[in-house]
Write an enzyme that holds these catalytic residues in place. Sequence first.
Site, PDB file in Angstrom:
ATOM      1  N   HIS A 120       0.824  -1.212   0.000  1.00  0.00           N
ATOM      2  CA  HIS A 120       0.000   0.000   0.000  1.00  0.00           C
ATOM      3  C   HIS A 120       0.861   1.265   0.000  1.00  0.00           C
ATOM      4  CE1 HIS A 120      -3.215  -2.731   1.295  1.00  0.00           C
ATOM      5  NE2 HIS A 120      -2.456  -3.070   2.313  1.00  0.00           N
ATOM      6  N   PHE A 121       0.820   2.029  -1.086  1.00  0.00           N
ATOM      7  CA  PHE A 121       1.394   3.384  -1.104  1.00  0.00           C
ATOM      8  C   PHE A 121       2.869   3.417  -0.689  1.00  0.00           C
ATOM      9  CE2 PHE A 121      -3.151   3.677   0.007  1.00  0.00           C
ATOM     10  CZ  PHE A 121      -3.620   4.353  -1.111  1.00  0.00           C
TER      11      PHE A 121
END
Length: 223
Positions: A120-121
């Site tokens: 994630h990110f």
Amino acid sequence: MLTVKTKELYDLTHTLAADMLAECEYPWEALPKIKHTVLAIGATLSPDEYYCPVEGVWIAKTASIAQNATIAPPCIIGKHTEVRPGAFIRGSVIVGEGCVVGNSCELKNAILFDNVQVPHFNYVGDSILGYRSHTGAGAITSNVKSDKTLVKVVTDDGVIETGLKKFGAMLGDFVEVGCNSVLNPGTVVGRNSNIYPLSSVRGTVPPNSIYKSRENVVTKQNR
């Protein structure tokens, strides 16, 4: 005790780049060699197991690639790996088997061993992530110093000159990095260590440790 050498951080049976890494006393010595290594390995991969959507990109047929992911050459995506929507792989990257490259993650000039998760990110640049290492949401590798000077690795045994302007982080096998942490240029994290969320990490973290802050690094207790 110096624990930043390739053989101390990684089980090389879990990456296609094993032969190249075995020639490197320190893992960051591999960073300038990743592009050539990807191209050399890619040329040997079986077309029965990998397809080439564009020249210089090899994707395992068992991998799952989101339609809006961007994968630039040269790059290898391993078997049973998942590349999720919005991922941006900028080239000179080897992603191992069983990995997750998550939504809005960016990779460049990096090696991800098998079963690595950057879900994630995450930004992973000029870095090597060992077998089964994992980065929490928003954790990034910062790969260039603010003053643009060459990166040094600071250890308890002294300072090691790398000669590199771009050098993110070396994560040993089974490392866990907490959410929204920043691994500053030249960070090396030993095997089986955990980084607390919201950490800003510099220098080296010993193996089998829990990094709570620069002043508070504790040894894991056997359970």
